[in-house]
Design a protein around this motif. Sequence first.
Motif, mmCIF file in Angstrom:
data_model
loop_
_atom_site.group_PDB
_atom_site.id
_atom_site.type_symbol
_atom_site.label_atom_id
_atom_site.label_comp_id
_atom_site.label_asym_id
_atom_site.label_seq_id
_atom_site.Cartn_x
_atom_site.Cartn_y
_atom_site.Cartn_z
ATOM 1 N N VAL A 121 0.873 -1.174 0.000
ATOM 2 C CA VAL A 121 0.000 0.000 0.000
ATOM 3 C C VAL A 121 0.909 1.222 0.000
ATOM 4 C CG1 VAL A 121 -1.752 1.290 1.267
ATOM 5 C CG2 VAL A 121 -1.847 -1.207 1.205
ATOM 6 N N GLY A 122 0.668 2.149 -0.906
ATOM 7 C CA GLY A 122 1.539 3.315 -1.028
ATOM 8 C C GLY A 122 0.761 4.599 -1.220
ATOM 9 N N ARG A 123 1.492 5.704 -1.129
ATOM 10 C CA ARG A 123 0.906 7.028 -1.309
ATOM 11 C C ARG A 123 1.680 7.770 -2.396
ATOM 12 N NH1 ARG A 123 -2.259 10.219 1.974
ATOM 13 N NH2 ARG A 123 -1.924 8.824 3.752
ATOM 14 N N ILE A 124 0.959 8.372 -3.328
ATOM 15 C CA ILE A 124 1.581 9.143 -4.396
ATOM 16 C C ILE A 124 2.175 10.421 -3.802
ATOM 17 C CG2 ILE A 124 1.221 10.304 -6.598
ATOM 18 C CD1 ILE A 124 0.845 7.347 -6.831
ATOM 19 N N VAL A 125 3.467 10.642 -4.046
ATOM 20 C CA VAL A 125 4.130 11.839 -3.524
ATOM 21 C C VAL A 125 4.613 12.756 -4.637
ATOM 22 C CG1 VAL A 125 4.828 10.707 -1.391
ATOM 23 C CG2 VAL A 125 6.345 10.636 -3.363
ATOM 24 N N GLU A 126 4.702 12.242 -5.867
ATOM 25 C CA GLU A 126 5.200 13.070 -6.965
ATOM 26 C C GLU A 126 4.663 12.532 -8.284
ATOM 27 O OE1 GLU A 126 9.496 14.566 -8.860
ATOM 28 O OE2 GLU A 126 9.425 13.265 -7.090
ATOM 29 N N VAL A 127 4.289 13.440 -9.168
ATOM 30 C CA VAL A 127 3.816 13.085 -10.508
ATOM 31 C C VAL A 127 4.833 13.593 -11.514
ATOM 32 C CG1 VAL A 127 1.965 13.302 -12.197
ATOM 33 C CG2 VAL A 127 1.419 13.216 -9.760
ATOM 34 N N GLN A 128 5.377 12.679 -12.319
ATOM 35 C CA GLN A 128 6.365 13.038 -13.326
ATOM 36 C C GLN A 128 5.779 12.841 -14.722
ATOM 37 O OE1 GLN A 128 9.860 10.737 -12.369
ATOM 38 N NE2 GLN A 128 10.313 11.961 -10.537
ATOM 39 N N ALA A 129 6.618 12.891 -15.741
ATOM 40 C CA ALA A 129 6.129 12.888 -17.121
ATOM 41 C C ALA A 129 5.390 11.597 -17.464
ATOM 42 C CB ALA A 129 7.304 13.103 -18.078
ATOM 43 N N ARG A 133 5.756 8.716 -8.506
ATOM 44 C CA ARG A 133 6.667 8.313 -7.436
ATOM 45 C C ARG A 133 5.821 7.999 -6.208
ATOM 46 N NH1 ARG A 133 11.564 6.942 -8.852
ATOM 47 N NH2 ARG A 133 12.604 7.919 -7.067
ATOM 48 N N VAL A 134 6.014 6.803 -5.650
ATOM 49 C CA VAL A 134 5.138 6.282 -4.607
ATOM 50 C C VAL A 134 5.954 6.011 -3.348
ATOM 51 C CG1 VAL A 134 3.398 4.546 -4.042
ATOM 52 C CG2 VAL A 134 3.790 5.178 -6.431
ATOM 53 N N ASP A 135 5.428 6.464 -2.216
ATOM 54 C CA ASP A 135 6.044 6.186 -0.920
ATOM 55 C C ASP A 135 5.509 4.853 -0.408
ATOM 56 O OD1 ASP A 135 7.184 6.178 1.586
ATOM 57 O OD2 ASP A 135 5.726 7.581 2.442
ATOM 58 N N VAL A 136 6.391 3.855 -0.301
ATOM 59 C CA VAL A 136 6.008 2.537 0.201
ATOM 60 C C VAL A 136 6.744 2.201 1.498
ATOM 61 C CG1 VAL A 136 5.361 1.616 -2.050
ATOM 62 C CG2 VAL A 136 7.738 1.443 -1.285
ATOM 63 N N GLY A 137 7.330 3.198 2.151
ATOM 64 C CA GLY A 137 8.026 2.961 3.406
ATOM 65 C C GLY A 137 9.413 2.390 3.242
ATOM 66 N N SER A 138 9.975 2.412 2.042
ATOM 67 C CA SER A 138 11.304 1.889 1.798
ATOM 68 C C SER A 138 12.326 3.019 1.873
ATOM 69 C CB SER A 138 11.359 1.199 0.435
ATOM 70 O OG SER A 138 12.647 0.671 0.186
ATOM 71 N N THR A 139 13.591 2.671 1.638
ATOM 72 C CA THR A 139 14.643 3.685 1.649
ATOM 73 C C THR A 139 14.550 4.597 0.434
ATOM 74 O OG1 THR A 139 16.126 2.096 0.579
ATOM 75 C CG2 THR A 139 16.201 2.238 2.980
ATOM 76 N N GLN A 140 13.874 4.149 -0.629
ATOM 77 C CA GLN A 140 13.705 4.945 -1.833
ATOM 78 C C GLN A 140 12.239 4.950 -2.236
ATOM 79 O OE1 GLN A 140 16.535 4.156 -5.024
ATOM 80 N NE2 GLN A 140 17.741 2.882 -3.644
ATOM 81 N N LEU A 141 11.870 5.946 -3.015
ATOM 82 C CA LEU A 141 10.513 5.999 -3.546
ATOM 83 C C LEU A 141 10.378 4.995 -4.682
ATOM 84 C CD1 LEU A 141 9.894 9.861 -3.664
ATOM 85 C CD2 LEU A 141 9.139 8.241 -1.924
ATOM 86 N N ALA A 142 9.253 4.292 -4.705
ATOM 87 C CA ALA A 142 8.983 3.343 -5.781
ATOM 88 C C ALA A 142 8.431 4.082 -6.996
ATOM 89 C CB ALA A 142 8.001 2.274 -5.318
#
Length: 353
Positions: A121-129, A133-142
């Motif tokens: 389960v993730g949250r959208i944090v950024e919209v690109q072209a 970019r999705v926050d899934v609680g990892s060290t990097q955005l998915a």
Amino acid sequence: MPITILAPKFSRPVNAREDDVSSISSSDSEDGGAALDGDIAMTRPPKRARLATSLATSDIVTPGELITDDPQWMRGHGTYATPGTATIVSSVAGTISRTNKLLSVRPLRARYTPEVGDLVVGRIVEVQARRWRVDVGSTQLAALPLSAINLPGGILRKRTETDELQIRTFFAEGDLLVAEVQQLFADGGAVLHTRSLKYGKLRNGVFVAVSGMGGGGGVVRSRRQVWTMEAANGGGQIDVVLGVNGYVWISKHVETPEGENKAVGITSMEESVSANMYSSQNDRIEVQTMREIARLRGVVTALVENGLRVDEDMVVRGYHEAVEMAMLSADGADDIYLGGERGEQLAAALTGA
């Protein structure tokens, strides 16, 4: 005034026996040391016993602690080997995990490490072209590519510039979604997809962030991460989504329209995927359903606070136990508080303690 020099008095260590003291003094004299009474041998503490005989998997190790020096063991995640030796040392604080001859340390608290096939389960944090970019609680955005989602109407075609211009009509910043990990990059980044009809935007519910697969209590990988359960006290049906990354979604169950329960093929997908799958408008939720959703949320947080695993079996059992506890209170079904001592009582009832 004359000065008198007294001979040093012998000071026996606490809890030392007479034979121990005599052996210490005699060993000092034999090794060429001073034969004065009161000398104490400065010996190194004994090494920790080898893992195979004394160290259990439930023991907690700290960073820099020696796990074993037996060359038959191989090091895994959370450990490192000293150059030129066969010793395995812990690099994190956690519990030891054994897989055949492989030793690894599961950290007590750690960020989620994606694996292919995980439901998250993730949250959208950024919209690109051409991706989100999705926050899934990892060290990097998915990353969620535009080509990895279902278009409204189920149209199977190549994504065009028109789709790129309308990318925010599918997912915008702050939207919650459930997806599956499709691919991993070399640096640990994950690529998600929502091509299945059971994935997509989340509505009509509440979001809970708990611990994931880092270690200790929290969401664990199980046979089913998504299920629908019947709520008590007229709450209707409730959907529960347990993300492996520790993000939980509890929502009202929405019945699919007539004709969408059939098997979906490539030719009939256009009829099954409707345009409202990307709607951000919540449906009307009854008070009884909201109360039971809040009770389920309290069950999940109580399980995590008491170090218990969070899976379908524990959540369902905990919910039924919470309903019985509420019936015994003065407020009846409206009593949804499961913190503090009530949470401990719930955990004790589930574990049989």
